[in-house]
Design a protein around this motif. Structure first.
Motif, PDB file in Angstrom:
ATOM      1  N   ALA A   1      32.115  -5.002  -4.765  1.00 29.30           N
ATOM      2  CA  ALA A   1      31.129  -3.932  -4.717  1.00 29.30           C
ATOM      3  C   ALA A   1      31.819  -2.585  -4.820  1.00 29.30           C
ATOM      4  N   ALA A   2      32.943  -2.491  -4.163  1.00 30.86           N
ATOM      5  CA  ALA A   2      33.655  -1.225  -4.175  1.00 30.86           C
ATOM      6  C   ALA A   2      34.374  -1.013  -5.510  1.00 30.86           C
TER       7      ALA A   2
ATOM      8  N   GLN B   1      32.971   0.331  -9.733  1.00 35.77           N
ATOM      9  CA  GLN B   1      32.385   1.657  -9.727  1.00 35.77           C
ATOM     10  C   GLN B   1      32.834   2.531 -10.898  1.00 35.77           C
TER      11      GLN B   1
ATOM     12  N   LEU C   1      40.120   2.904  -7.863  1.00 38.81           N
ATOM     13  CA  LEU C   1      38.699   2.776  -8.155  1.00 38.81           C
ATOM     14  C   LEU C   1      38.210   3.975  -8.939  1.00 38.81           C
TER      15      LEU C   1
ATOM     16  N   ALA D   1      40.174   7.575  -5.531  1.00 38.56           N
ATOM     17  CA  ALA D   1      39.708   6.497  -4.658  1.00 38.56           C
ATOM     18  C   ALA D   1      40.564   5.273  -4.918  1.00 38.56           C
TER      19      ALA D   1
ATOM     20  N   LEU E   1      41.959   1.316  -3.341  1.00 39.92           N
ATOM     21  CA  LEU E   1      41.741   0.209  -2.424  1.00 39.92           C
ATOM     22  C   LEU E   1      42.999  -0.637  -2.431  1.00 39.92           C
TER      23      LEU E   1
ATOM     24  N   THR F   1      44.683  -4.064  -0.689  1.00 36.00           N
ATOM     25  CA  THR F   1      44.403  -5.265   0.102  1.00 36.00           C
ATOM     26  C   THR F   1      45.654  -6.117   0.137  1.00 36.00           C
TER      27      THR F   1
ATOM     28  N   ALA G   1      42.565  -1.503   2.880  1.00 41.35           N
ATOM     29  CA  ALA G   1      42.424  -0.081   3.186  1.00 41.35           C
ATOM     30  C   ALA G   1      41.809   0.619   1.986  1.00 41.35           C
ATOM     31  N   LEU G   2      40.852   1.449   2.276  1.00 47.40           N
ATOM     32  CA  LEU G   2      40.144   2.192   1.239  1.00 47.40           C
ATOM     33  C   LEU G   2      40.343   3.672   1.504  1.00 47.40           C
TER      34      LEU G   2
ATOM     35  N   LEU H   1      39.240   7.459  -0.165  1.00 40.92           N
ATOM     36  CA  LEU H   1      38.284   8.001  -1.114  1.00 40.92           C
ATOM     37  C   LEU H   1      38.156   9.490  -0.900  1.00 40.92           C
TER      38      LEU H   1
ATOM     39  N   ARG I   1      35.829  12.492  -2.663  1.00 40.83           N
ATOM     40  CA  ARG I   1      34.874  12.871  -3.690  1.00 40.83           C
ATOM     41  C   ARG I   1      34.146  14.106  -3.198  1.00 40.83           C
TER      42      ARG I   1
ATOM     43  N   MET J   1      29.137   5.666  -3.437  1.00 45.76           N
ATOM     44  CA  MET J   1      29.714   4.328  -3.323  1.00 45.76           C
ATOM     45  C   MET J   1      29.161   3.604  -2.104  1.00 45.76           C
ATOM     46  N   ARG J   2      28.808   2.365  -2.309  1.00 45.00           N
ATOM     47  CA  ARG J   2      28.265   1.604  -1.178  1.00 45.00           C
ATOM     48  C   ARG J   2      29.403   0.866  -0.482  1.00 45.00           C
ATOM     49  N   PHE J   3      29.977   1.497   0.471  1.00 44.90           N
ATOM     50  CA  PHE J   3      31.029   0.792   1.186  1.00 44.90           C
ATOM     51  C   PHE J   3      30.494   0.184   2.475  1.00 44.90           C
TER      52      PHE J   3
ATOM     53  N   ASN K   1      28.458  -2.320   3.033  1.00 44.94           N
ATOM     54  CA  ASN K   1      28.552  -3.785   3.144  1.00 44.94           C
ATOM     55  C   ASN K   1      30.006  -4.241   3.221  1.00 44.94           C
ATOM     56  N   TYR K   2      30.868  -3.341   2.802  1.00 43.71           N
ATOM     57  CA  TYR K   2      32.294  -3.638   2.868  1.00 43.71           C
ATOM     58  C   TYR K   2      32.791  -3.574   4.318  1.00 43.71           C
TER      59      TYR K   2
END
Lengths: 663, 375
Positions: free
Chosen positions: A21-22, A25, A478, A482, A484, A486, A527-528, A530, A532, B1-3, B5-6
């Motif tokens: 989902a992340a 984008q 991303l 941004a 990510l 893992t 870890a994310l 971001l 913006r 951004m939809r985080f 659900n993350y």
């Protein structure tokens, strides 16, 4: 068992569900110049004498580094609090400000090396650190490297290493900040930090003060029902920390740095709530640490570094029946030479010596000394930009045994989206890296284990570990700002000659090289980050599955094979979120630990717990200054739990802090 | 951004960790009598917490249930499990560090009461359906003289302290024999004799140094085991150097007629002062005596056996009847099985032996098993 499975599935599911989902984008960012990247790796800066950190030789190992926002947030706290909230490490804590010891990857508190500016600061008598005695604000860097790494960090790095550091800020001008804190249960604190630099001199001073009454309510279960009581005898009377540092540029190629760290902590020692009596125990801990280091850039491809350090650690305990005062002086010297090897490698060779001198009535001789020395060679070689290798070796010379501890590490970019990232940049659009390492590690017996009277065992051998780990690191960009990251790691380590105090025919307890312990586990983190517009977000989730079990029972060791070690929870996890939008700052941290046994034979346990903490802040900027007002809360769900048996942890606590900064 | 659900799923997962507990879910509440052995685990001292527990050993299934009190009652037993006495399907568990006696119904081990108002309680002796004696060491005043040492009289109906009886220094085990109560004054060389009908001291008998335990044999002779005084060596600065064997007295064994304790007593002194004899028991037939020959510093030692008619005392320093570093000893009154507990104060086990000293089996129990109660 079912609940654990659910937990694991939910955690994994959550990570997997979240990641795509992340990711789906943004279009990929343009790849940076790979040639520049690969060259930058092996060129040492000419103008600034920049340190080449040990992590450069830690290829294949996991590494957690607290970012400046986290350090800033915990500036008036201790390393114990930061690690407890932000990492899945289990910190066994007696209470706020009270003894807090670490267990990394299922090992004991003595099996985590703690370094400050590259020098081991573990208390030589006990061979471990109380992480409640290490204020965060004195440091400008805090990193954790789990896993055996004795070749890099020396004695104690069996479970891993905690690396604290200070660094001069060479940005010209004067900057500083002051902060005051107040919170529940008599918490009062303040701190100040000033730094200034000219072309030739940089200076930084960080100081902090904290006190707390810790008179919080707790509930005990007694005959007739729960009884609410107020904790007594657990006050933090004062905790001072003062860390001045001066760096001088000597010519174009030299830098001399003098760093000091003074801490002074006076506290009551929280009595166990099952004991009917308060013995009025109190403890004074003082540490004075001085390090003088000189770094010289011999050429564009070579630099050397010498360090000399003098530490003094005082630990004075007394209660109604016992007085125990100890003082240890440690003198250390280190020298290392780092050079580029060809276009693709670098080599560091060095040596260190340590001298300990102890005044402790509990030892057989009024003045006890011990010398330790080690030589090391660290090699980093990147045959291709996408394949990075290290081979490290340390030979220690200890009074009883000379462990040779090699490390081999590998990082291999299995798949990259057209570019070659290195470990320290986030410039790849997408990369999957295989990491693996194998290491031998050791822990020198502590001075107490060798010289305590009665019982000290001068012929105790060092503990040794042999461990492996392998993992996958996935990094993705991303959006332009941004990313990510893992990482999933599995490890296994066998620690042998594990020291246990047991009674014997001599009539007293004596430490012996009895035990063999197998630790294994999994670590997952993501870890994310971001940015913006005005939004800045950092989120990190980390989970660890840890298993530490005895492997072999010797006739003298009564622990049967396969016993889980006490205070090693199988599941730990943290989830943290830092968010800023214009003048607003929001942080939240969740941490959880599953049940842990409290004794050596898994007879009794403490139930698991989950904690939620957070803060909301508002920053006002005027004329180059910033005022930040922060409201903080810990244990917001007001969960009653014990990190250490018989010591109730604090309930929900609130705090407020105000910081004024001049930038 | 939809985080969102993350983040939410891992957050829930993390919090759910708190609900987990060990796989080996505890099965408790034994229904049957006669097969239960309560192992008194004093508790680990290295932790400073001293969480005492009781392990339940089932003689028929050989199963051990850890920390049976916590399992049944959902709360901790307390600090330092010192001893346990049984009367009328009630168990009285003396918690030395917590200054209380926990009362449980047997065999289900449900908490039914607590006796407070004690100071370093040691041993418990019900003297009737409504009264019991607890010995206690009390505390020390500013010049380290013991205060409040003696016996507290407990009303077993209300579980409250109703009276006190003065004894000698550091009253330890106590026993009923010949309708009198005998109290071993461990800090002296005397045994206090009390008439339980009046709570009055009727006699103070002189025995060997540091009497610690009693055994009543088949001929109704009361044996008093005395450990001897242990002297410690200190340097000029008060630093502990070790045991001062030049000034340590040897242990001794006294035999007396409880009906007429002042006359006809016998006394024998052990040959060596290098071991401290403690913790005497008889076999079910009442013709053999067992005790531990312990090291003066560690309190650990092997099991020594003595026949009641034996002319000579056994050697304390030679090979014992059962070799080992034991902290606890118990004899099953049904079949004479010998139970021992180790004393590492962390990882301990109990080992069972036939009456002839041959090993039967062993099991992991809690920290520092110091005694066994058979029910």
């Amino acid at each position: 068992m079912r609940c654990l499975l659910f937990t694991w599935l939910a955690a994994v599911g959550g990570l997997l569900a979240g990641a795509p989902a992340a990711r789906a984008q943004q279009p990929r960012a343009a790849p940076p110049d790979s040639a520049r990247l690969s060259r930058r790796l092996h060129r040492l800066a000419e103008v600034n004498v920049r340190a080449v950190g040990p992590e450069r030789f830690a290829t294949g190992s996991r590494h957690y580094e607290a970012d400046s926002a986290t350090l800033s947030q915990y500036r008036n706290g201790t390393v114990a609090e930061l690690l407890q909230d932000r990492t899945p490490l289990y910190i066994k804590s007696y209470g706020p400000g009270q003894l807090a010891s670490i267990s990394m990857r299922g090992t004991s508190a003595q099996q985590t090396a703690v370094l400050w500016n590259g020098l081991n600061i573990m208390l030589p008598t006990l061979g471990q650190n109380d992480f409640a005695l290490l204020p965060v604000g004195a440091n400008s860097g805090l990193a954790v490297q789990p896993g055996p790494a004795a070749a890099l960090y020396g004695s104690g790095a069996i479970g891993g290493a905690v690396l604290l550091s200070t660094a001069p800020d060479w940005r010209p001008g004067l900057r500083g900040s002051v902060q005051v804190d107040a919170g529940s249960f008599g918490l009062r604190g303040s701190s100040a930090e000033v730094s200034t630099a000219s072309a030739a001199v940089a200076m930084r001073v960080a100081a902090s003060y904290r006190q707390a009454l810790n008179n919080y309510p707790y509930t005990t279960q007694e005959f007739g029902g729960p009884v609410r009581r107020t904790l007594a005898g657990a006050a933090l009377r004062h905790q001072w920390s003062l860390a001045p540092e001066v760096a001088l540029r000597l010519g174009q190629a030299g830098q001399l740095t003098a760093s000091a760290w003074f801490t002074d902590t006076d506290r009551e020692v929280q009595p166990g709530i099952t004991t009917g009596t308060n013995r009025h125990a109190e403890q004074l801990d003082q540490s004075r640490r001085l390090v003088l280091s000189y770094r010289h850039q011999a050429s564009a491809r070579a630099q050397w570094l010498v360090r000399a350090a003098a530490f003094e650690d005082v630990l004075n305990y007394h209660d109604d029946g016992l007085t125990s005062d100890s003082r240890v002086r440690t003198t250390q010297g280190q020298a290392e030479y780092t050079a580029a090897v060809g276009a693709r490698g670098s080599l560091r060779v060095g040596a260190e010596v340590q001298h300990f001198s102890t005044t402790f009535r509990e030892y057989a001789s009024p003045l006890t000394t011990e010398n330790r020395a080690a030589a090391f060679a660290l090699l980093r070689y990147d045959p291709q930009p996408r394949l990075r290798l290290t081979a490290n070796l340390r030979q220690a010379t200890l009074p009883q045994g000379n462990p040779l501890t090699p490390t081999a590490g590998l990082e291999w970019d299995l798949w990259t989206n057209g570019v070659t990232p290195d470990s320290f940049s986030h410039s790849a659009a997408q990369a999957l890296t295989l990491k693996a390492s194998a290491a031998r590690s050791y822990r020198a017996p502590t001075l107490n284990e060798r010289f305590f009277n009665p019982g000290g065992n001068p012929s105790l051998r060092p503990e040794v570990g042999l461990g492996y780990e392998a993992g996958l690191l996935h990094r993705t960009q991303l959006a332009p700002r941004a990313s990510l990251q893992t990482e999933l790691t599995g490890y296994r380590q066998l620690v042998d000659d594990w020291v246990q105090w047991t009674p014997g025919p001599e009539g007293y307890w004596r430490p012996r090289n009895l035990r063999q312990v197998l630790t294994q586990g999994l670590e997952a983190s993501t870890a994310l980050t971001l940015r913006r517009g005005a939004h800045r977000l950092g989120a990190r989730a980390a989970y660890a599955f840890t298993q530490a079990r005895t492997r072999r029972a010797t006739p003298d060791d009564l622990v049967p094979v396969g016993q889980p070690l006490p205070y090693v929870p199988a599941h730990t996890g943290t989830l943290s979120l830092d968010y800023a939008w214009h003048a607003w700052r929001v942080a939240a941290a969740t941490s959880a630990a599953s049940y842990r046994y409290t004794d050596a034979t898994a007879q009794t346990f403490l139930p698991g717990y989950g904690l939620l903490g957070g803060s909301v802040g508002y920053a006002v900027r005027l004329h180059g200054a910033e005022a930040l007002l922060l409201l903080q809360g810990s244990n917001l769900l007001n969960h009653a739990y014990e990190s250490y048996e018989g010591r109730p942890a604090p309930p929900r606590a609130l705090g407020i802090s105000l910081r004024l900064s001049w930038l | 951004m939809r985080f969102s659900n993350y983040l939410i799923a891992p957050a829930l997962a993390l919090l759910s960790l708190a609900g987990c507990s060990p796989d080996k879910e505890v099965t408790v509440a034994p229904a049957a009598e006669k097969n239960n052995v309560y192992v008194l685990n004093e508790g680990a001292f290295s932790s400073g917490t001293g969480n005492g527990t009781i392990s339940l050993f089932d003689k028929s299934t050989k199963a051990v249930t850890a920390d049976v009190f916590q399992s049944v009652n959902g709360r901790r037993l307390g600090n330092l499990t010192q001893s346990m006495a049984v009367r009328d399907k009630r168990g009285y568990i003396v918690m030395n560090g917590s200054n209380k006696v926990e009362v449980v119904s047997l065999p289900d081990f449900k908490s039914v009461g607590v006796v407070t108002g004690l100071s370093s309680p040691r041993y418990f002796l019900p003297i009737s359906t409504s009264r019991a004696y607890v010995t206690q060491w009390g505390t020390y005043n500013s010049v380290y003289n013991p205060i409040r040492a003696g016996i507290k009289v407990v009303d077993l109906i209300t579980n409250t302290v109703v009276d006190s009886i003065a004894t000698g220094s550091m009253p330890e085990r106590l026993t009923m024999a010949g309708s009198k109560v005998f109290v071993a004054n461990y800090g002296s060389n005397t045994v206090t004799v009390i008439d339980p009908a009046t709570n009055r001291v009727t006699n103070t008998l002189t025995v060997g140094d540091a009497p610690n335990s009693f055994a009543l044999d088949k001929n109704n002779r009361l044996w008093v085991l005395c450990g001897g005084f242990v002297a410690y060596l200190y340097d000029a600065n008060g630093k502990y150097l070790g045991i001062d064997y030049a000034n340590t007295t040897a242990g001794s064994l006294y035999g007396l007629d409880p009906a007429n304790p002042t006359s006809g007593g016998t006394s024998r002194t052990f040959a060596s002062n290098q071991r401290v004899p403690v913790d005497i028991h008889t076999n079910p037939a009442g013709d053999q005596l067992y005790f531990r020959a312990t090291d003066a510093a560690s309190y650990l030692g092997g099991v020594v056996r003595l026949g009641i008619a034996d002319a000579a005392l056994p050697s304390l320093t030679g090979t014992p009847f059962i070799n080992g570093l034991f902290y606890g000893l118990g004899i099953d009154p049904d079949n004479g099985t010998i139970y021992t507990g180790t004393g590492t104060f962390s990882a301990d086990k109990m080992t069972r032996y036939q009456p002839d000293g041959s090993k039967i089996d062993e099991a992991v129990v809690g920290a520092a098993p110091n005694g066994f109660v058979f029910f």
